[in-house]
Motif scaffolding. Structure first.
Motif, short mmCIF file in Angstrom:
data_model
loop_
_atom_site.label_atom_id
_atom_site.label_comp_id
_atom_site.label_asym_id
_atom_site.label_seq_id
_atom_site.Cartn_x
_atom_site.Cartn_y
_atom_site.Cartn_z
N MET A 1 0.85 -1.19 0.00
CA MET A 1 0.00 0.00 0.00
C MET A 1 0.89 1.25 0.00
N LYS A 2 0.55 2.20 -0.86
CA LYS A 2 1.30 3.44 -0.95
C LYS A 2 0.74 4.47 0.02
N HIS A 3 1.63 5.19 0.72
CA HIS A 3 1.20 6.20 1.68
C HIS A 3 1.77 7.54 1.28
N ARG A 4 0.93 8.55 1.27
CA ARG A 4 1.40 9.90 0.99
C ARG A 4 0.61 10.88 1.85
N THR A 5 1.07 12.13 1.90
CA THR A 5 0.40 13.17 2.67
C THR A 5 -0.07 14.27 1.73
N VAL A 6 -1.34 14.65 1.90
CA VAL A 6 -1.92 15.74 1.13
C VAL A 6 -2.26 16.86 2.11
N ILE A 7 -1.87 18.09 1.78
CA ILE A 7 -2.15 19.24 2.65
C ILE A 7 -3.40 19.95 2.16
N SER A 8 -4.36 20.12 3.08
CA SER A 8 -5.59 20.83 2.75
C SER A 8 -5.83 21.91 3.79
N ALA A 9 -5.74 23.18 3.36
CA ALA A 9 -5.92 24.32 4.27
C ALA A 9 -5.03 24.20 5.50
N GLY A 10 -3.81 23.76 5.28
CA GLY A 10 -2.84 23.65 6.36
C GLY A 10 -2.93 22.38 7.18
N VAL A 11 -3.93 21.53 6.93
CA VAL A 11 -4.09 20.28 7.68
C VAL A 11 -3.52 19.12 6.87
N PRO A 12 -2.54 18.38 7.41
CA PRO A 12 -1.99 17.23 6.69
C PRO A 12 -2.96 16.05 6.75
N LEU A 13 -3.25 15.47 5.60
CA LEU A 13 -4.15 14.32 5.51
C LEU A 13 -3.37 13.09 5.08
N ALA A 14 -3.46 12.02 5.86
CA ALA A 14 -2.77 10.77 5.54
C ALA A 14 -3.58 10.01 4.50
N VAL A 15 -2.98 9.77 3.34
CA VAL A 15 -3.67 9.15 2.21
C VAL A 15 -3.03 7.80 1.90
N TYR A 16 -3.86 6.81 1.61
CA TYR A 16 -3.40 5.44 1.38
C TYR A 16 -3.96 4.96 0.05
N GLU A 17 -3.08 4.40 -0.80
CA GLU A 17 -3.48 3.95 -2.12
C GLU A 17 -3.08 2.49 -2.35
N GLN A 18 -3.92 1.76 -3.07
CA GLN A 18 -3.58 0.41 -3.49
C GLN A 18 -4.27 0.14 -4.81
N GLY A 19 -3.73 -0.84 -5.55
CA GLY A 19 -4.27 -1.14 -6.86
C GLY A 19 -3.58 -0.35 -7.95
N ASP A 20 -4.00 -0.54 -9.18
CA ASP A 20 -3.39 0.04 -10.37
C ASP A 20 -3.87 1.48 -10.57
N PRO A 21 -2.97 2.48 -10.50
CA PRO A 21 -3.38 3.88 -10.69
C PRO A 21 -3.97 4.16 -12.07
N ALA A 22 -3.73 3.28 -13.04
CA ALA A 22 -4.28 3.47 -14.38
C ALA A 22 -5.75 3.05 -14.47
N ARG A 23 -6.24 2.35 -13.44
CA ARG A 23 -7.61 1.89 -13.44
C ARG A 23 -8.54 2.92 -12.79
N PRO A 24 -9.86 2.75 -12.90
CA PRO A 24 -10.78 3.72 -12.28
C PRO A 24 -10.50 3.86 -10.78
N THR A 25 -10.51 5.11 -10.33
CA THR A 25 -10.20 5.40 -8.93
C THR A 25 -11.48 5.40 -8.09
N VAL A 26 -11.44 4.63 -7.01
CA VAL A 26 -12.54 4.62 -6.04
C VAL A 26 -12.01 5.23 -4.75
N LEU A 27 -12.62 6.32 -4.33
CA LEU A 27 -12.21 7.05 -3.13
C LEU A 27 -13.16 6.70 -2.00
N LEU A 28 -12.62 6.14 -0.91
CA LEU A 28 -13.42 5.67 0.22
C LEU A 28 -13.22 6.60 1.40
N VAL A 29 -14.32 7.09 1.99
CA VAL A 29 -14.24 8.06 3.09
C VAL A 29 -14.90 7.45 4.33
#
Length: 583
Positions: A1-29
């Motif tokens: 699983m890939k882990h990265r950080t996205v900054i939104s309005a100064g708040v760091p958000l821990a983001v986790y990705e798995q699967g093929d990035p070339a395929r349709p993206t499903v975002l789970l909240v």
């Protein structure tokens, strides 16, 4: 699983990705008080099926940063977080969104935002309505307080007791810190049967839960008291959890006003068990809406779930399979389901009669199909079930109606006659329950099985030895199966008709009768059924009612109910009556 950080309005958000990035993206909240781990099973299933799956810990939860003060948890800020994550993980293509609980509430804010056009391709919502929609929902019921509306308001108020607690000073934070967080796993196990697992409950639960209280304080009262107009043109799939203790199904009643492209699904699961115990089922539903939104034909199940189907009746969106559907109770039942909105599949040993039933069902507006099936042939029923599932989807309702009549004492009935009665009346029910019950359990969306027994199941008669035995076995089988399938949300009903005016008397076999007596006996019995004149459509009405109310046993006709009562009050008298002979 890939882990990265996205900054939104100064708040760091821990983001986790798995699967093929070339395929349709499903975002789970995720919702409150969870982290991205609540989606583990769903994410694994989606990634394995070729999707790019992205999750993130919302602000204040897990590995993400926290906002400063309650104002930092308002819905517009949460929507900004979602768009920020989507822009990083899928900058060139829209994402397919799925969300649960507070994740769903904040995702509605994004889905109803003009920025969602071209950025969100579809939305699957579980247990988290748009607060503005709820505000309008409450207002409409207060303006027109019918008994049904008052009941809905009171039911949701009882479901939402905890919201008041979260607004009380100190109480909720103290509860989380002083033991609720430590015992949260046991609470979920006791309330919803959720087994503890790695990552859930998370080690940061106490701090996450305390910070997350700000979600309620920042948004609940402003949005409910001053609801905005929040429509969306995005395809929306609403998954209603029938065992949810916090969000009542009625909250989705008016959703078609705001989401014209709407599909409604149901899942027999609790608030958290939907994701933690039925993850593959939720993943399959998400895959179906993703595929449809990306241009593929809708699956049969998704097609029936379209909100446009709702006006057809109480069984709209359901698929009913009826065996022995070519005549009598079977035909009447298939047509009753069709009249009340269901699509139907009928089978019969006589294909022509099954096709006629399907033709009549289509005249009522249903989609209907006919098959020739010998229900006494187990492999044939298995093949039938597989073909139905592949072509039309797993049925929601199965009515094992096919059966044959037989009259004769035990000593008169030959082994061949015993074999025929048991293979059709009992074996047909066994084969239907096993073939379709397995599919229903594997699908994970619940359903209902109806087995046709008879008042003869509990009304002994010396001249119905084989027939009554077969029906008594169906009666007991149904009770056993009801207990087994209840955890899967599958109901089982035994229908016990008495004397019903069908052609069964003309097709029944008789033991110990000479040719001249046989015709006289058949005529006498047929005349009795004709004089009784209880039509099969009244049995069908009771079958539909039993499915709606999940009844265990339904005696139909006065004599069926009287015999059941007599069996309880005076079994000896019932046994004495068994000596009667029709001659």
């Amino acid at each position: 699983m890939k882990h990265r950080t996205v900054i939104s309005a100064g708040v760091p958000l821990a983001v986790y990705e798995q699967g093929d990035p070339a395929r349709p993206t499903v975002l789970l909240v995720h919702g409150y008080p969870d982290t991205h781990h609540v989606w583990d099973d769903v994410a694994a299933t989606l990634a394995a099926s070729g999707h790019h799956v992205v999750r993130y810990d919302v602000r204040g939860a897990g590995a993400s940063g926290a906002a400063a003060g309650v104002r930092g948890y308002r819905l517009p800020q949460l929507a900004d977080d979602l768009f920020a994550v989507a822009d990083v993980v899928s900058p060139d293509r829209p994402v397919h969104l799925a969300a649960h609980d507070w994740g769903s509430i904040q995702s509605w804010e994004a889905v109803t935002d003009p920025r969602s056009a071209g950025r969100i391709a579809s939305y699957t919502s579980l247990s988290g309505p748009c607060l503005d929609h709820v505000g309008h929902w409450v207002r409409r019921r207060l303006i027109r307080p019918t008994p049904r509306h008052v009941g809905q308001l009171l039911a949701q108020a009882a479901h939402s007791w905890y919201i008041g607690v979260f607004h009380a000073p100190l109480l909720a934070p103290a509860a989380w810190r002083l033991g609720l967080a430590a015992g949260w796993g046991r609470v979920l196990s006791y309330a919803e049967g959720v087994a503890p697992r790695a990552g859930h409950p998370q080690p940061t639960l106490a701090a996450d839960a305390v910070r997350g209280i700000a979600l309620y304080r920042a948004n609940m009262l402003p949005r409910l008291l001053r609801p905005r107009q929040r429509p969306t043109a995005i395809p929306v799939q609403l998954i209603t959890l029938t065992r949810d203790r916090y969000v009542s199904p009625a909250l989705g009643d008016d959703l078609g006003r705001w989401a014209p492209y709407l599909w409604r699904r149901t899942l027999p699961a609790g608030h958290w068990s939907a994701l933690l115990e039925k993850g593959p089922t939720v993943a399959r539903m998400i895959k179906e809406i993703v595929s449809c939104a990306d241009g593929a034909p809708a699956s049969p199940a998704l097609d029936r779930a379209s909100d446009a189907q709702r006006g057809r009746g109480p069984f709209a969106g359901k698929l009913a399979v009826v065996t022995g559907g070519g005549s009598g109770i079977g035909r009447a039942t298939a047509l009753a389901f069709a009249e009340h909105g269901a699509d139907v599949v009928v089978c019969d040993l006589d294909l022509a009669t099954a096709e006629r039933t399907a033709e009549l069902a289509r005249l009522l507006g249903a989609t209907a199909h006919a098959y020739r099936v010998d229900v006494s042939d187990g492999p044939a029923v298995d093949t039938f079930a597989t073909e139905v599932a592949a072509a039309h989807g797993v049925p929601d309702i199965v009515v094992n109606n096919a059966g044959v009549g037989h009259c004769g004492t035990f000593l008169q009935t030959t082994e061949k006659e015993w074999r025929r009665i048991l293979e059709v009346n009992l074996g047909g029910v066994i084969h239907g329950c096993h073939a379709f019950g397995t599919l229903m359990v594997d699908r994970g969306e619940g359903g209902h099985i109806v087995n046709l027994a008879s008042a003869a199941a509990y009304l002994p008669s010396k001249i119905l030895a084989a027939y009554a035995t077969s029906k008594a076995a169906v009666y007991m089988l149904s009770d056993c199966l009801r207990a087994e399938l209840a955890p899967a949300g599958i109901g089982v009903t035994t229908i016990c008709p008495g004397i019903v005016n069908t052609n069964i008397t003309r097709t029944s076999t008789f033991s110990g009768r000479s040719a001249d007596r046989l015709d006289a006996t058949r005529d006498r019995i047929s005349a009795l059924y004709t004089r009784r004149n209880f039509p099969p459509d009244k049995v069908a009405h009771q079958i539909l009612r039993a499915v709606r109310k999940n009844k265990a046993v339904v005696p139909v006709t006065v004599e069926a109910r009287a015999a059941r009562l007599l069996g309880r009050l005076s079994p000896a008298l019932l046994r004495a009556a068994a000596r009667f002979d029709i001659g």
